[in-house]
Design an enzyme around this catalytic site. Structure first.
Site, PDB file in Angstrom:
ATOM      1  N   MET A  18       0.818  -1.213   0.000  1.00 51.60           N
ATOM      2  CA  MET A  18       0.000   0.000   0.000  1.00 51.60           C
ATOM      3  C   MET A  18       0.852   1.263   0.000  1.00 51.60           C
ATOM      4  SD  MET A  18      -2.930  -1.131  -0.381  1.00 51.60           S
ATOM      5  CE  MET A  18      -3.812   0.426  -0.346  1.00 51.60           C
ATOM      6  N   ASP A  37      10.488   3.379   5.787  1.00 49.36           N
ATOM      7  CA  ASP A  37      10.105   2.060   6.287  1.00 49.36           C
ATOM      8  C   ASP A  37      11.124   1.670   7.343  1.00 49.36           C
ATOM      9  OD1 ASP A  37       8.220  -0.433   4.917  1.00 49.36           O
ATOM     10  OD2 ASP A  37       9.748  -0.993   6.398  1.00 49.36           O
ATOM     11  N   GLU A  96      -0.899  -3.523  10.485  1.00 46.66           N
ATOM     12  CA  GLU A  96      -2.250  -3.237  11.013  1.00 46.66           C
ATOM     13  C   GLU A  96      -2.298  -3.536  12.520  1.00 46.66           C
ATOM     14  OE1 GLU A  96      -4.380  -1.592   9.482  1.00 46.66           O
ATOM     15  OE2 GLU A  96      -6.430  -2.284   9.670  1.00 46.66           O
ATOM     16  N   SER A 123      -7.397  -0.360   7.367  1.00 44.81           N
ATOM     17  CA  SER A 123      -8.666  -0.879   6.826  1.00 44.81           C
ATOM     18  C   SER A 123      -9.634  -1.208   7.938  1.00 44.81           C
ATOM     19  CB  SER A 123      -8.471  -2.189   6.070  1.00 44.81           C
ATOM     20  OG  SER A 123      -7.371  -2.175   5.275  1.00 44.81           O
ATOM     21  N   HIS A 144      -8.249   5.938   3.236  1.00 46.40           N
ATOM     22  CA  HIS A 144      -8.233   4.489   2.966  1.00 46.40           C
ATOM     23  C   HIS A 144      -8.234   4.224   1.471  1.00 46.40           C
ATOM     24  CE1 HIS A 144     -10.266   0.327   3.232  1.00 46.40           C
ATOM     25  NE2 HIS A 144      -8.978   0.193   3.391  1.00 46.40           N
ATOM     26  N   ASN A 194     -15.932  -2.183   3.211  1.00 48.17           N
ATOM     27  CA  ASN A 194     -15.739  -3.478   3.873  1.00 48.17           C
ATOM     28  C   ASN A 194     -16.919  -3.869   4.748  1.00 48.17           C
ATOM     29  OD1 ASN A 194     -13.398  -4.466   2.751  1.00 48.17           O
ATOM     30  ND2 ASN A 194     -12.091  -3.281   4.124  1.00 48.17           N
TER      31      ASN A 194
END
Ligand code: NAI
Length: 515
Positions: A18, A37, A96, A123, A144, A194
């Protein structure tokens, strides 16, 4: 509503699938973008992925070498959080886990200007809860994106309890400036897509569990009758059952085990077996070079009927009368309170959520065969039908022969209440109605999210308007009666629309995707 401008510096944290895609979107829009990162190898992979994506665009002639070089030159390899200083917008796309996200974003906040925006690509986590753990919750929002971010247009702009509306406005305008399709929603489990999409999987899994038909046949019905891009089983196989099952579980738990979102044991079995779908070579279907494409079970040719009587108003199925006439069948219209097609004396009806067995038990003049909702009866290649257990011999043949005369293939399924497409659409619309009623998103944004985000052929609420809120509500009421479960309870807003005879969208404003 001011968008960020290309002069604004953007920081993206997390260089995975992503993060690298989101960084690419911001580079495409002209920004200088820092990518960070925690794992140096992941950062290099992410930068390599962006470079490779631009190379592919060059090969296709979509960008030239100079554009490729200019975009890569604006990409900053961030060695640490300090390199993100000066960013107008930070977008977090790391693991997440709310603790990890809160820790990393708190470090980042220390180097940011006070007016910088902090966005999360989560998400499933609460934007409200994440914001509350940072110094300035008002500037925290969800942004998102969908995977792959450079390709899929939808972006859900998620406001937490404390999010400043001006922050959501800026993100909305910025996403537009980035050629995305933004929709607004409140922080709630699953956001729009979702959450509203759960019944697409849930009802298909339930129909399979009840052995209404096999997975390939249900897929064909959703695709070739319902107009969905993919059937639920092939789609779950593509997403991966580990991922899809985890999302369902997370929405189910976050909504306090509301039975509407109940996960399926069938899917859990696949996860337990390690049959995760395409990526492991097997899910509901088999994959690999030697795997045959799963074939639906379709009815053998049946005799062409001679006479069709249309009794009453067929509603959304009315185009069938014209299609029958176009196919050269003798069609006669008679008034009546029932909405039936009598094909050589056999009564057929669009499903209203009752099985044919139940209809015939209540009224011997009622439909012996029920058929499914289609996205578009003229274009549908497949129609699903079910026959009552006590139907007279030949009833099924008459129905099959009728639809075959119209050029359709026929999938005969078990007499499951609401059949396949109608039941799926009713539950999608019911969920969408709750989202609207609860102030999570507008009707227009909810439909736009489902067409733009998961490529539904029509927004669930536009579909409710087409079928009619009242007939759709009857489907739900009949499903609730058939199962006696809270799962099929009608959304209070859908019930009101049904009672008042009012659509969800003003007639001219239905956001329908061009076919
Ligand atoms: P990923 O696993 O591909 O990438 C995550 C990256 O974050 C890894 O490169 C990892 O090294 C890095 N990372 C982990 N902890 C870090 C830390 N403390 N500091 C800095 N970097 C760290 O994950 P993916 O799929 O890109 O997902 C990222 C986020 O986006 C998650 O919140 C996910 O829920 C969300 N998301 C994922 C979608 C998908 O389809 N994969 C779709 C939409 C949202």
């Amino acid at each position: 509503m001011n968008a960020l401008t290309p002069q604004d510096f953007i920081a993206v944290i997390g260089a995975g699938a992503m993060g690298s895609g989101i960084a690419q979107v911001a580079l495409d829009a002209g920004h200088r973008v820092a990518l960070y990162d925690a794992a140096p190898a992941a950062l290099e992979r992410g930068i390599g992925a962006i470079d490779a994506a631009y190379r592919r665009l060059r090969d296709k002639g979509r960008i030239d070498a100079a554009t490729h070089a200019a975009r890569m030159a604006r990409l900053v390899r961030a060695g640490g959080v300090a390199d993100l200083a000066g960013a107008a917008l930070v977008i977090e796309a790391i693991v997440e886990d709310i603790d990890v996200k809160a820790r990393v974003l708190a470090e980042v906040e220390a180097v940011l200007d006070d007016d910088a925006i902090v966005a999360t690509n989560t998400s499933s986590l609460s934007v409200t809860a994440l914001g509350a753990r940072l110094r300035r919750p008002a500037r925290v929002a969800g942004l998102h994106f969908f995977n792959p971010a450079p390709v899929l247009p939808l972006v859900e702009i998620v406001s937490g309890k404390a999010t400043d509306p001006a922050v959501a406005d800026t993100l909305f305008a910025t996403a537009r400036a980035w050629n995305k399709v933004p929709v607004r929603c409140a922080s709630t489990p699953g956001f729009i897509v979702n959450r509203v999409a759960r019944p697409f999987y849930g009802e298909a899994l339930r129909l399979l569990a009840e052995r209404a038909a096999d997975a390939a046949t249900l897929d064909a019905i959703l695709r070739d009758c319902g107009g969905f891009r993919m059937g639920a089983f092939e789609l779950m196989d593509m997403i991966g059952h580990d991922v899809n099952y985890a999302v369902t579980r997370s929405v189910y738990d976050a909504l306090y085990q509301d039975p509407r979102y109940k996960p399926s044991l069938l899917q859990r079995e696949l996860v337990d077996a390690g049959w995760l779908g395409r990526k492991s070579g097997r899910g509901f279907h088999r994959y690999g070079d030697d795997a045959a494409r799963p074939a639906p079970v379709l009815a053998a040719p049946a005799p062409r009927p001679s006479a069709v009587v249309v009794e009453g108003d067929l509603g959304v199925a009315a185009p069938l009368a014209r299609l029958a006439a176009d196919a050269g069948l003798a069609v006669r219209h008679v008034p009546g309170a029932r909405a039936l097609l009598r094909v050589d004396g056999v009564a057929l009806a669009l499903t209203d959520g009752r099985g044919a067995t139940r209809r015939l038990a209540a009224d011997p003049q009622d439909a012996a065969v029920v058929f499914d909702l289609a996205f578009d009866y003229a274009g549908a290649a497949v129609i699903a039908v079910a026959v009552a257990d006590q139907a007279p011999a030949g009833a099924l043949d008459a129905a099959v022969g009728f639809f075959q005369a119209l050029g359709k293939q026929v999938a005969v399924v078990d007499d499951a209440p609401g059949l396949v497409v109608m039941r799926t659409v009713a539950m999608l619309a019911n969920e969408a109605a709750d989202v609207v009623q609860q102030g999570i998103a507008s009707a227009a944004d909810t439909d736009l999210a489902m067409t733009g985000g998961v490529n539904y052929p029509r927004g669930p609420l536009a579909w409710a308007d087409l079928v009619g809120p009242a007939p759709l509500q009857r489907v739900l009421a009949n499903l609730a009666a058939a199962y006696g479960e809270d799962r099929y309870r009608t959304s209070p807003l859908l019930l009101r629309r049904a009672l008042a005879g009012q659509p969800f969208h003003a007639p001219a404003a239905a956001p329908e995707r061009a076919a």
